[in-house]
Design a protein around this motif. Structure first.
Motif, PDB file in Angstrom:
ATOM      1  N   LEU A  95       9.630  -0.218   4.621  1.00 18.35           N
ATOM      2  CA  LEU A  95      10.663  -0.477   3.909  1.00 18.35           C
ATOM      3  C   LEU A  95      11.578   0.278   3.687  1.00 18.35           C
ATOM      4  CD1 LEU A  95       7.797  -1.713   1.735  1.00 18.35           C
ATOM      5  CD2 LEU A  95       8.806  -3.687   3.514  1.00 18.35           C
ATOM      6  N   ARG A  96      11.175   1.229   3.136  1.00 22.14           N
ATOM      7  CA  ARG A  96      12.983   2.237   3.154  1.00 22.14           C
ATOM      8  C   ARG A  96      13.895   2.619   3.878  1.00 22.14           C
ATOM      9  NH1 ARG A  96      10.225   7.219  -0.498  1.00 22.14           N
ATOM     10  NH2 ARG A  96       8.935   5.572  -2.576  1.00 22.14           N
ATOM     11  N   PHE A  97      13.457   1.855   4.824  1.00 22.64           N
ATOM     12  CA  PHE A  97      14.984   1.350   5.898  1.00 22.64           C
ATOM     13  C   PHE A  97      15.674   0.672   5.534  1.00 22.64           C
ATOM     14  CE2 PHE A  97      12.577   2.291  10.197  1.00 22.64           C
ATOM     15  CZ  PHE A  97      12.218   4.205   9.514  1.00 22.64           C
ATOM     16  N   GLY A 153      -2.799   9.813  -6.129  1.00 18.31           N
ATOM     17  CA  GLY A 153      -1.849   9.190  -6.464  1.00 18.31           C
ATOM     18  C   GLY A 153      -0.821  11.227  -6.619  1.00 18.31           C
ATOM     19  N   GLY A 154       0.145  11.464  -6.608  1.00 19.96           N
ATOM     20  CA  GLY A 154       1.252  12.465  -6.614  1.00 19.96           C
ATOM     21  C   GLY A 154       1.550  12.587  -8.491  1.00 19.96           C
ATOM     22  N   GLY A 155       3.249  12.342  -7.993  1.00 12.56           N
ATOM     23  CA  GLY A 155       4.191  12.235  -9.102  1.00 12.56           C
ATOM     24  C   GLY A 155       3.609  10.853 -10.364  1.00 12.56           C
ATOM     25  N   ALA A 156       3.007  10.048  -9.381  1.00 16.16           N
ATOM     26  CA  ALA A 156       2.353   8.889  -9.835  1.00 16.16           C
ATOM     27  C   ALA A 156       0.940   8.711 -11.536  1.00 16.16           C
ATOM     28  CB  ALA A 156       1.867   7.560  -9.241  1.00 16.16           C
ATOM     29  N   VAL A 185       0.673  -1.146  -0.115  1.00 16.51           N
ATOM     30  CA  VAL A 185       0.018   0.397  -0.318  1.00 16.51           C
ATOM     31  C   VAL A 185       0.938   1.273  -0.191  1.00 16.51           C
ATOM     32  CG1 VAL A 185      -2.463  -1.004   1.413  1.00 16.51           C
ATOM     33  CG2 VAL A 185      -0.362   0.352   2.670  1.00 16.51           C
ATOM     34  N   ASP A 186       0.359   2.600  -0.741  1.00 16.22           N
ATOM     35  CA  ASP A 186       1.148   3.611   0.044  1.00 16.22           C
ATOM     36  C   ASP A 186       0.426   4.452   1.189  1.00 16.22           C
ATOM     37  OD1 ASP A 186       1.801   6.122   0.285  1.00 16.22           O
ATOM     38  OD2 ASP A 186       2.217   6.495  -2.008  1.00 16.22           O
ATOM     39  N   PHE A 187       1.640   4.426   2.097  1.00 13.70           N
ATOM     40  CA  PHE A 187       0.258   4.906   3.659  1.00 13.70           C
ATOM     41  C   PHE A 187       1.790   5.984   3.598  1.00 13.70           C
ATOM     42  CE2 PHE A 187      -1.962   0.614   5.133  1.00 13.70           C
ATOM     43  CZ  PHE A 187      -2.451   1.300   4.223  1.00 13.70           C
ATOM     44  N   ASN A 188       2.018   6.669   2.559  1.00 15.51           N
ATOM     45  CA  ASN A 188       2.795   7.900   3.156  1.00 15.51           C
ATOM     46  C   ASN A 188       2.252   8.439   3.244  1.00 15.51           C
ATOM     47  OD1 ASN A 188       5.064   9.281   2.787  1.00 15.51           O
ATOM     48  ND2 ASN A 188       4.989   9.999  -0.050  1.00 15.51           N
ATOM     49  N   VAL A 189       1.435   9.577   4.730  1.00 17.05           N
ATOM     50  CA  VAL A 189       0.925  10.294   5.311  1.00 17.05           C
ATOM     51  C   VAL A 189       1.798  11.340   5.900  1.00 17.05           C
ATOM     52  CG1 VAL A 189      -1.575   8.398   4.639  1.00 17.05           C
ATOM     53  CG2 VAL A 189       0.193   8.999   6.761  1.00 17.05           C
ATOM     54  N   PHE A 237      -1.345   3.079  -5.922  1.00 16.33           N
ATOM     55  CA  PHE A 237      -1.142   3.338  -7.031  1.00 16.33           C
ATOM     56  C   PHE A 237      -0.010   4.679  -6.659  1.00 16.33           C
ATOM     57  CE2 PHE A 237      -2.109   7.105  -9.768  1.00 16.33           C
ATOM     58  CZ  PHE A 237      -2.096   7.020 -10.783  1.00 16.33           C
ATOM     59  N   GLY A 238      -0.037   4.977  -5.755  1.00 16.31           N
ATOM     60  CA  GLY A 238       0.913   6.624  -5.039  1.00 16.31           C
ATOM     61  C   GLY A 238       2.247   6.315  -5.528  1.00 16.31           C
ATOM     62  N   THR A 239       2.896   4.790  -5.362  1.00 15.65           N
ATOM     63  CA  THR A 239       4.135   3.899  -5.628  1.00 15.65           C
ATOM     64  C   THR A 239       4.878   3.551  -6.864  1.00 15.65           C
ATOM     65  OG1 THR A 239       3.789   4.231  -3.102  1.00 15.65           O
ATOM     66  CG2 THR A 239       5.754   3.557  -3.914  1.00 15.65           C
ATOM     67  N   ALA A 240       3.264   3.417  -7.453  1.00 14.64           N
ATOM     68  CA  ALA A 240       2.990   2.560  -8.842  1.00 14.64           C
ATOM     69  C   ALA A 240       4.730   3.310  -9.760  1.00 14.64           C
ATOM     70  CB  ALA A 240       1.859   2.555  -9.179  1.00 14.64           C
ATOM     71  N   HIS A 241       4.696   4.703  -9.777  1.00 15.19           N
ATOM     72  CA  HIS A 241       5.895   4.758 -10.672  1.00 15.19           C
ATOM     73  C   HIS A 241       7.835   4.456 -10.481  1.00 15.19           C
ATOM     74  CE1 HIS A 241       5.511   7.751  -7.340  1.00 15.19           C
ATOM     75  NE2 HIS A 241       6.160   9.159  -8.652  1.00 15.19           N
ATOM     76  N   ARG A 242       7.685   4.034  -8.951  1.00 15.23           N
ATOM     77  CA  ARG A 242       8.703   3.801  -8.598  1.00 15.23           C
ATOM     78  C   ARG A 242       8.944   2.549  -8.994  1.00 15.23           C
ATOM     79  NH1 ARG A 242       9.660   8.810  -8.437  1.00 15.23           N
ATOM     80  NH2 ARG A 242       8.920  10.024  -6.717  1.00 15.23           N
ATOM     81  N   ALA A 243       9.756   1.993  -9.361  1.00 18.20           N
ATOM     82  CA  ALA A 243      10.301   0.187  -9.963  1.00 18.20           C
ATOM     83  C   ALA A 243      11.263  -0.050  -8.764  1.00 18.20           C
ATOM     84  CB  ALA A 243      10.835  -0.403 -11.339  1.00 18.20           C
ATOM     85  N   ASN A 245      -6.652  10.136   4.186  1.00 15.19           N
ATOM     86  CA  ASN A 245      -7.459   9.736   2.559  1.00 15.19           C
ATOM     87  C   ASN A 245      -6.667   8.059   2.040  1.00 15.19           C
ATOM     88  OD1 ASN A 245      -9.337  11.275   2.441  1.00 15.19           O
ATOM     89  ND2 ASN A 245      -7.784  13.499   1.764  1.00 15.19           N
ATOM     90  N   ARG A 246      -4.908   8.275   1.852  1.00 13.10           N
ATOM     91  CA  ARG A 246      -4.152   7.281   1.246  1.00 13.10           C
ATOM     92  C   ARG A 246      -4.256   6.189   2.170  1.00 13.10           C
ATOM     93  NH1 ARG A 246       1.773   9.349  -0.661  1.00 13.10           N
ATOM     94  NH2 ARG A 246       0.795  10.142  -2.953  1.00 13.10           N
ATOM     95  N   MET A 247      -4.903   5.869   3.660  1.00 18.01           N
ATOM     96  CA  MET A 247      -4.896   4.845   4.191  1.00 18.01           C
ATOM     97  C   MET A 247      -6.482   4.033   4.233  1.00 18.01           C
ATOM     98  SD  MET A 247      -3.238   5.870   7.733  1.00 18.01           S
ATOM     99  CE  MET A 247      -3.319   4.096   8.271  1.00 18.01           C
ATOM    100  N   SER A 262       4.599  -1.025   2.989  1.00 16.57           N
ATOM    101  CA  SER A 262       4.942   0.735   3.093  1.00 16.57           C
ATOM    102  C   SER A 262       6.398   1.138   3.220  1.00 16.57           C
ATOM    103  CB  SER A 262       3.500   0.712   3.802  1.00 16.57           C
ATOM    104  OG  SER A 262       3.486   2.104   3.003  1.00 16.57           O
ATOM    105  N   HIS A 263       5.997   1.958   2.566  1.00 16.60           N
ATOM    106  CA  HIS A 263       7.261   2.966   2.852  1.00 16.60           C
ATOM    107  C   HIS A 263       6.943   4.685   3.182  1.00 16.60           C
ATOM    108  CE1 HIS A 263       6.532   4.696  -0.889  1.00 16.60           C
ATOM    109  NE2 HIS A 263       6.407   6.177  -0.522  1.00 16.60           N
ATOM    110  N   LEU A 264       7.238   5.461   4.095  1.00 12.18           N
ATOM    111  CA  LEU A 264       6.868   6.235   4.665  1.00 12.18           C
ATOM    112  C   LEU A 264       7.923   7.167   4.692  1.00 12.18           C
ATOM    113  CD1 LEU A 264       4.771   8.634   6.215  1.00 12.18           C
ATOM    114  CD2 LEU A 264       6.138   7.834   8.360  1.00 12.18           C
ATOM    115  N   GLY A 265       7.515   8.581   3.749  1.00  9.86           N
ATOM    116  CA  GLY A 265       9.034   9.602   2.946  1.00  9.86           C
ATOM    117  C   GLY A 265      10.269   9.138   2.826  1.00  9.86           C
ATOM    118  N   ARG A 266      11.300   9.860   3.065  1.00 14.90           N
ATOM    119  CA  ARG A 266      12.365   8.910   2.287  1.00 14.90           C
ATOM    120  C   ARG A 266      13.203   8.922   3.396  1.00 14.90           C
ATOM    121  NH1 ARG A 266      11.449  13.382  -3.179  1.00 14.90           N
ATOM    122  NH2 ARG A 266      10.493  11.832  -3.921  1.00 14.90           N
ATOM    123  N   PRO A 267      13.812   7.816   4.113  1.00 11.27           N
ATOM    124  CA  PRO A 267      14.175   7.750   5.057  1.00 11.27           C
ATOM    125  C   PRO A 267      15.554   7.578   4.294  1.00 11.27           C
ATOM    126  CG  PRO A 267      13.035   6.338   5.505  1.00 11.27           C
ATOM    127  CD  PRO A 267      12.397   7.112   3.903  1.00 11.27           C
TER     128      PRO A 267
END
Ligand code: 3PG
Length: 418
Positions: free
Chosen positions: A114-116, A397-400, A17-21, A166-172, A33-35, A56-61
């Motif tokens: 996950l981005r840890f 989605g933002g960037g996505a 999911v994209d719980f980058n809230v 969806f919010g992270t679907a543009h990231r491979a 909203n994303r949740m 999920s990820h949260l932010g850009r750690p």
């Protein structure tokens, strides 16, 4: 395959999911909203008798950091789902594996960010600034290698994979794209949110009811070039709003005072106008502006023609004539895409134009138009004005979303379809 065709009874599902809230300084969620948007998928799995491992990820750690811990959203997630969600302090390692293995039907486990791990993004971290090209290449190779183990491990927690991010679907990334290859085609699928987003994008790219109007805001034309170029072959009307207005105005020889402007993009603005003309697109630009003598909500203000802004003044929103012109075009449209406010809507005194655009979209929608609002600030706008329920679809989605509308294939979508 869609989630409706799958019975999760007795299955463990890894759901990305994209719980980058957004969180405030006390770690309270300021927009959930994303949740909420992921709930239908999660609830369907539980209702079938499945269990869920949420990633999920949260932010850009750049490594583990309390500030970016998903533990901050655990309580709210449990409340939304009506289930006491378990938490694994590390998405890898013993704890996650043991808890995932012990999950019973109806239970949910949230993994730590996950981005840890650098492996999620597959990009090396902590390289010395003066690292040589060889060192950089070696570090890249190493993280790509360990990414395979990371991805395999995530996949090993579950019987099936659901991508609802969806919010992270543009990231491979490992959990958004690479993981899919560890599941056969009958065990990987999109969630409901992903399905809805893809359908909404399709309505503005392929299944267009005309006239089609796109309203593009934002401060920089440079960040919207690709999307504008792609839209020029689709839309009937292209409304240019927000800060980028002044780059266009200056390019045409107007006086813009100290309004925001990309001086190195004047030719580009003229080129986009020429292309619009060649393609028969009606490019609609502001004719007047609400100007201010400082970049502040409390600045002195007045209205003036958009190309006659006095020295020392700057345009912070559209003026009433422009509102009328924009609203007229919007109300006569059957497909509408809105990305970016008309002014500095964070300042209460410069929200009028964005509200007028939002209200015109709501009216058009009532009259049968399909309207898609997405990409960061325009979503904040419709929420702020209480207009979200009056538009057809508000994207998570933002960037996505922007990349999808640019016509790019999103890795998160391609991975399921492959
Ligand atoms: C977003 O907020 O747009 C998504 O969560 C993706 O985040 P990212 O730009 O850090 O990859």
């Amino acid at each position: 395959m869609t989630i409706d065709q799958f019975n999760f009874a007795g299955k463990k599902a890894f759901v990305r999911v994209d719980f980058n809230v957004p969180l405030d300084e006390n770690f309270n969620i300021t927009d959930d909203n994303r949740m909420r948007a992921a709930l239908p998928t999660l609830k369907k799995i539980l209702a079938d008798g499945g269990s869920i491992i949420i990633g999920s990820h949260l932010g850009r750690p750049k490594g583990p950091a309390d500030k970016f811990s998903l533990k901050h959203i655990l309580k709210h997630l449990s409340e939304l789902l009506g289930v006491e969600v378990q938490f694994a302090n590390d998405c890898m390692g013993e704890e996650a594996a043991v808890k995932a293995a012990a999950l019973q039907p109806g239970e949910v486990l949230l993994l730590e960010n996950l981005r840890f791990y650098a492996e999620e993004e597959g990009k090396p971290r902590g390289l010395a600034e003066d690292a040589t090209d060889e060192e950089k290449a070696a570090a890249k190779k190493a993280v790509k290698e360990s990414q395979k183990e990371f991805t395999k491990k995530l996949a090993s927690y579950a019987d099936c994979y659901v991508n609802d991010a969806f919010g992270t679907a543009h990231r491979a990334h490992a959990s958004t794209a690479l993981i899919a290859k560890y599941f056969d085609k009958d065990n990987k699928m999109f969630g409901y949110l992903m399905e809805k987003e893809v359908k909404a994008v399709d309505k503005v790219l392929n299944d267009i009811k005309r006239p089609f109007t796109a309203i593009m805001g934002g401060s920089k034309v440079s960040s919207k070039i690709e999307i504008i170029e792609n839209l020029l072959s689709k839309v009937d009307n292209l409304i240019i709003a927000g800060g980028m207005t002044y780059t266009f105005t200056k390019a045409m020889g107007g006086k813009i005072g100290i309004s925001i402007c990309e001086d190195d993009k004047l030719d580009l603005a003229l080129d986009l106008m020429k292309k619009a003309k060649e393609k028969g697109v009606n490019m609609v630009l502001a004719v007047d502006a609400k100007i201010a003598d400082a970049f502040s909500n409390d600045a002195n203000t007045k209205f003036c023609p958009v190309d006659e802004i006095p020295d020392g003044w700057e345009g912070l929103d559209i003026g009433p004539k422009t509102e009328e012109i924009f609203a007229d075009v919007i109300k006569n449209s059957k497909t509408i895409l809105w990305n970016g406010p008309t002014g500095v809507f964070e300042f209460e005194n410069f929200t009028h134009g964005s509200r007028a655009v939002g209200e015109a979209i709501v009216e058009a929608t009532k009259n049968g138009a399909f309207s898609l609002v997405g990409g960061g600030d325009s979503v904040a706008c419709v929420n702020k004005f209480g207009l979200a329920s009056g538009v057809s679809y508000v994207s998570t989605g933002g960037g996505a979303l922007l990349e999808a509308i640019e016509g790019k294939v999103l890795p998160g979508i391609a991975a399921i379809n492959e």
